[in-house]
Enzyme design. Structure first.
Site, mmCIF file in Angstrom:
data_model
loop_
_atom_site.group_PDB
_atom_site.id
_atom_site.type_symbol
_atom_site.label_atom_id
_atom_site.label_comp_id
_atom_site.label_asym_id
_atom_site.label_seq_id
_atom_site.Cartn_x
_atom_site.Cartn_y
_atom_site.Cartn_z
ATOM 1 N N ARG A 7 0.837 -1.213 0.000
ATOM 2 C CA ARG A 7 0.000 0.000 0.000
ATOM 3 C C ARG A 7 0.873 1.265 0.000
ATOM 4 O O ARG A 7 0.956 1.967 -0.994
ATOM 5 C CB ARG A 7 -0.955 -0.033 1.219
ATOM 6 N N CYS B 179 4.595 9.144 0.343
ATOM 7 C CA CYS B 179 3.243 9.654 0.134
ATOM 8 C C CYS B 179 3.292 10.637 -1.022
ATOM 9 O O CYS B 179 4.079 11.587 -0.995
ATOM 10 C CB CYS B 179 2.740 10.336 1.401
HETATM 11 P P1 HMG Z 1 -12.052 15.058 -3.024
HETATM 12 O O1 HMG Z 1 -11.641 15.366 -4.428
HETATM 13 O O2 HMG Z 1 -12.175 16.192 -2.065
HETATM 14 O O3 HMG Z 1 -13.367 14.160 -2.916
HETATM 15 O O4 HMG Z 1 -11.016 13.996 -2.469
HETATM 16 P P2 HMG Z 1 -14.765 14.181 -3.616
HETATM 17 O O5 HMG Z 1 -15.683 13.538 -2.637
HETATM 18 O O6 HMG Z 1 -15.069 15.542 -4.141
HETATM 19 O O7 HMG Z 1 -14.546 13.172 -4.838
HETATM 20 C C1 HMG Z 1 -13.840 13.490 -6.008
HETATM 21 C C2 HMG Z 1 -13.951 12.338 -6.992
HETATM 22 O O8 HMG Z 1 -13.341 11.173 -6.458
HETATM 23 C C3 HMG Z 1 -15.401 11.941 -7.249
HETATM 24 O O9 HMG Z 1 -15.454 11.442 -8.572
HETATM 25 C C4 HMG Z 1 -15.647 10.807 -6.295
HETATM 26 O O10 HMG Z 1 -16.632 9.920 -6.759
HETATM 27 C C5 HMG Z 1 -14.299 10.130 -6.285
HETATM 28 P P3 HMG Z 1 -16.123 12.287 -9.784
HETATM 29 O O11 HMG Z 1 -17.506 12.606 -9.295
HETATM 30 O O12 HMG Z 1 -15.249 13.519 -9.937
HETATM 31 O O13 HMG Z 1 -16.063 11.363 -10.953
HETATM 32 N N1 HMG Z 1 -14.029 9.456 -5.016
HETATM 33 C C6 HMG Z 1 -13.726 8.158 -4.899
HETATM 34 N N2 HMG Z 1 -13.605 7.168 -5.803
HETATM 35 C C7 HMG Z 1 -13.289 5.956 -5.348
HETATM 36 N N3 HMG Z 1 -13.073 5.668 -4.038
HETATM 37 C C8 HMG Z 1 -13.169 6.633 -3.112
HETATM 38 C C9 HMG Z 1 -13.524 7.929 -3.527
HETATM 39 N N4 HMG Z 1 -13.716 9.078 -2.864
HETATM 40 C C10 HMG Z 1 -14.024 10.005 -3.784
HETATM 41 N N5 HMG Z 1 -12.936 6.342 -1.823
HETATM 42 C C11 HMG Z 1 -10.397 12.144 -1.059
HETATM 43 C C12 HMG Z 1 -11.083 13.511 -1.134
HETATM 44 C C13 HMG Z 1 -10.202 11.823 0.406
HETATM 45 C C14 HMG Z 1 -11.297 11.118 -1.732
HETATM 46 C C15 HMG Z 1 -9.026 12.223 -1.805
HETATM 47 O O14 HMG Z 1 -8.334 13.337 -1.324
HETATM 48 C C16 HMG Z 1 -8.191 11.003 -1.647
HETATM 49 O O15 HMG Z 1 -8.547 9.925 -2.094
HETATM 50 N N6 HMG Z 1 -7.000 11.168 -1.002
HETATM 51 C C17 HMG Z 1 -6.122 10.046 -0.731
HETATM 52 C C18 HMG Z 1 -4.691 10.481 -0.768
HETATM 53 C C19 HMG Z 1 -3.809 9.299 -0.381
HETATM 54 O O16 HMG Z 1 -4.174 8.149 -0.606
HETATM 55 N N7 HMG Z 1 -2.650 9.597 0.214
HETATM 56 C C20 HMG Z 1 -1.739 8.560 0.642
HETATM 57 C C21 HMG Z 1 -2.244 7.783 1.836
HETATM 58 S S1 HMG Z 1 -1.892 8.554 3.388
HETATM 59 C C22 HMG Z 1 -0.252 8.089 3.707
HETATM 60 O O17 HMG Z 1 0.410 7.534 2.882
HETATM 61 C C23 HMG Z 1 0.305 8.316 5.098
HETATM 62 C C24 HMG Z 1 0.442 7.018 5.913
HETATM 63 O O18 HMG Z 1 1.280 6.075 5.265
HETATM 64 C C25 HMG Z 1 1.029 7.344 7.305
HETATM 65 C C26 HMG Z 1 2.287 8.243 7.231
HETATM 66 O O19 HMG Z 1 3.268 7.859 6.553
HETATM 67 O O20 HMG Z 1 2.245 9.283 7.867
HETATM 68 C C27 HMG Z 1 -0.918 6.344 6.126
HETATM 69 MG MG MG Z 2 3.473 6.168 5.301
#
Ligand code: HMG
Ligand code: MG
Length: 294
Positions: free
Chosen positions: A12, A237
């Site tokens: 992931r 990330c």
């Molecule tokens: P947004 O653009 O504000 O959300 O994103 P929205 O609700 O306006 O949706 C935009 C579009 O995405 C829409 O599609 C939704 O349907 C779709 P459209 O109508 O334009 O065709 N959508 C989705 N599709 C599939 N699955 C979903 C989903 N949600 C919305 N779940 C959102 C907000 C949170 C969705 C977005 O910002 C996002 O997905 N962010 C994820 C970023 C990410 O994955 N970052 C890495 C993980 S965190 C990390 O790595 C840190 C960690 O390892 C710990 C550390 O190291 O500190 C955990």
């Molecule tokens: Mg991480």
């Protein structure tokens, strides 16, 4: 301390940040090989928006194709109810929700403030409770933020406390950009442990500045019993400028076994998996133990 649980996040945290998008079969093989090597908690993928993380747009296909081993947990990342529903449609039984201690990072990573993200999780937590789905929580930027700089300890403690009280069985404290050093890591952990029981905490170190193993050692010494790591040191990330890979699982296993701590992991099988996935990605393993075994 005689045992430490490792949460493997390579499939992931690792693959979300790669330029190369691997085929579904390779992702599935990675997860299965990690389970074969003895890892008991393997983050399989992420049901975030494919617009934000195209690398994991195939989450449902990947999850559905994994031959699951009894006794192994396969959590997935879920940012909202839409992600929860996609995950449940393929039978996911454990999820991880994620937010940060820094407002600036949260805006870039999930397009929400800290409080908005917590509101967003509320219905996810309710559904998970009703469905008997376990929920882990992440707090990112616990030792610093690429946009905001310093992150007050009080903000880390507050967010970790909220996640725990809202039903996360474990809260993983993420040094997203690998900026911490052992003394600060230990102080941060102990401050959070005043609010959340140590038994419900995990540490998640990226190795950007080569401090991850030292930070882990300091946190183990302070009493933590769960460590996140990524095979071959994959990770990063896409929304954290300058973040590089997680601490390599091979290196954590090597250190722990050397300390007489049981991990249940077959190091040779893990090293082979790390070398294989690195070759699939067209680069060398970032694990020092993996390189030494060449
Ligand atoms: P947004 O653009 O504000 O959300 O994103 P929205 O609700 O306006 O949706 C935009 C579009 O995405 C829409 O599609 C939704 O349907 C779709 P459209 O109508 O334009 O065709 N959508 C989705 N599709 C599939 N699955 C979903 C989903 N949600 C919305 N779940 C959102 C907000 C949170 C969705 C977005 O910002 C996002 O997905 N962010 C994820 C970023 C990410 O994955 N970052 C890495 C993980 S965190 C990390 O790595 C840190 C960690 O390892 C710990 C550390 O190291 O500190 C955990
Ligand atoms: Mg991480």
């Amino acid at each position: 301390m005689t045992t430490v649980r490792i949460v493997e996040v390579g499939a992931r945290d690792g693959l979300q940040n790669e330029k190369t998008i691997l085929p579904v079969a390779t992702k599935v093989a990675l997860v299965e090989r990690l389970a074969d090597a003895g890892l008991s908690s393997i983050e399989a993928t992420s049901f975030v928006s494919p617009k934000w993380v195209p690398q994991l747009a195939d989450a449902a296909e990947v999850y559905a194709a994994i031959r699951q081993r009894p006794g192994v947990r396969y959590p997935v990342l879920v940012p909202n109810l839409q992600g929860y529903e996609r995950a449940r449609a393929v039978g996911v039984r454990e999820i991880a929700v994620f937010t940060a201690a820094s407002e600036a990072f949260n805006q870039r990573n999930i397009n929400a403030s800290i409080d908005e993200s917590i509101e967003r999780f509320r219905p996810v937590m309710e559904r998970a409770r009703a469905d008997g789905v376990a929920v882990r929580g992440y707090v990112s930027t616990v030792l610093g933020c690429p946009y905001q700089g310093e992150v007050p300890l009080a903000d880390v403690v507050r967010v970790a406390g909220i996640l725990h009280r809202s039903g996360c069985y474990e809260v993983s404290l993420g040094d997203t950009i690998g900026i911490g050093t052992p003394g600060r890591a230990r102080r941060m952990l102990l401050a959070v442990a005043d609010e959340v029981p140590m038994a419900a905490l995990a540490v998640h170190f990226h190795d950007t500045r080569g401090q991850a193993l030292a930070n882990i050692y300091a946190c183990l010494d302070a009493g933590v019993g769960v460590v996140d790591a990524a095979v071959a040191g994959l990770g990063g990330c896409p929304y954290a400028k300058g973040a590089s890979g997680n601490v390599a699982t091979e290196d954590v296993v090597y250190m722990l076994e050397g300390m007489g701590v049981r991990t249940g992991v077959d190091l040779d099988a893990l090293v082979a998996t790390g070398r294989w996935i690195s070759a699939e990605l067209g680069r060398d393993t970032q694990s020092r133990v993996g390189r030494a075994a060449a």
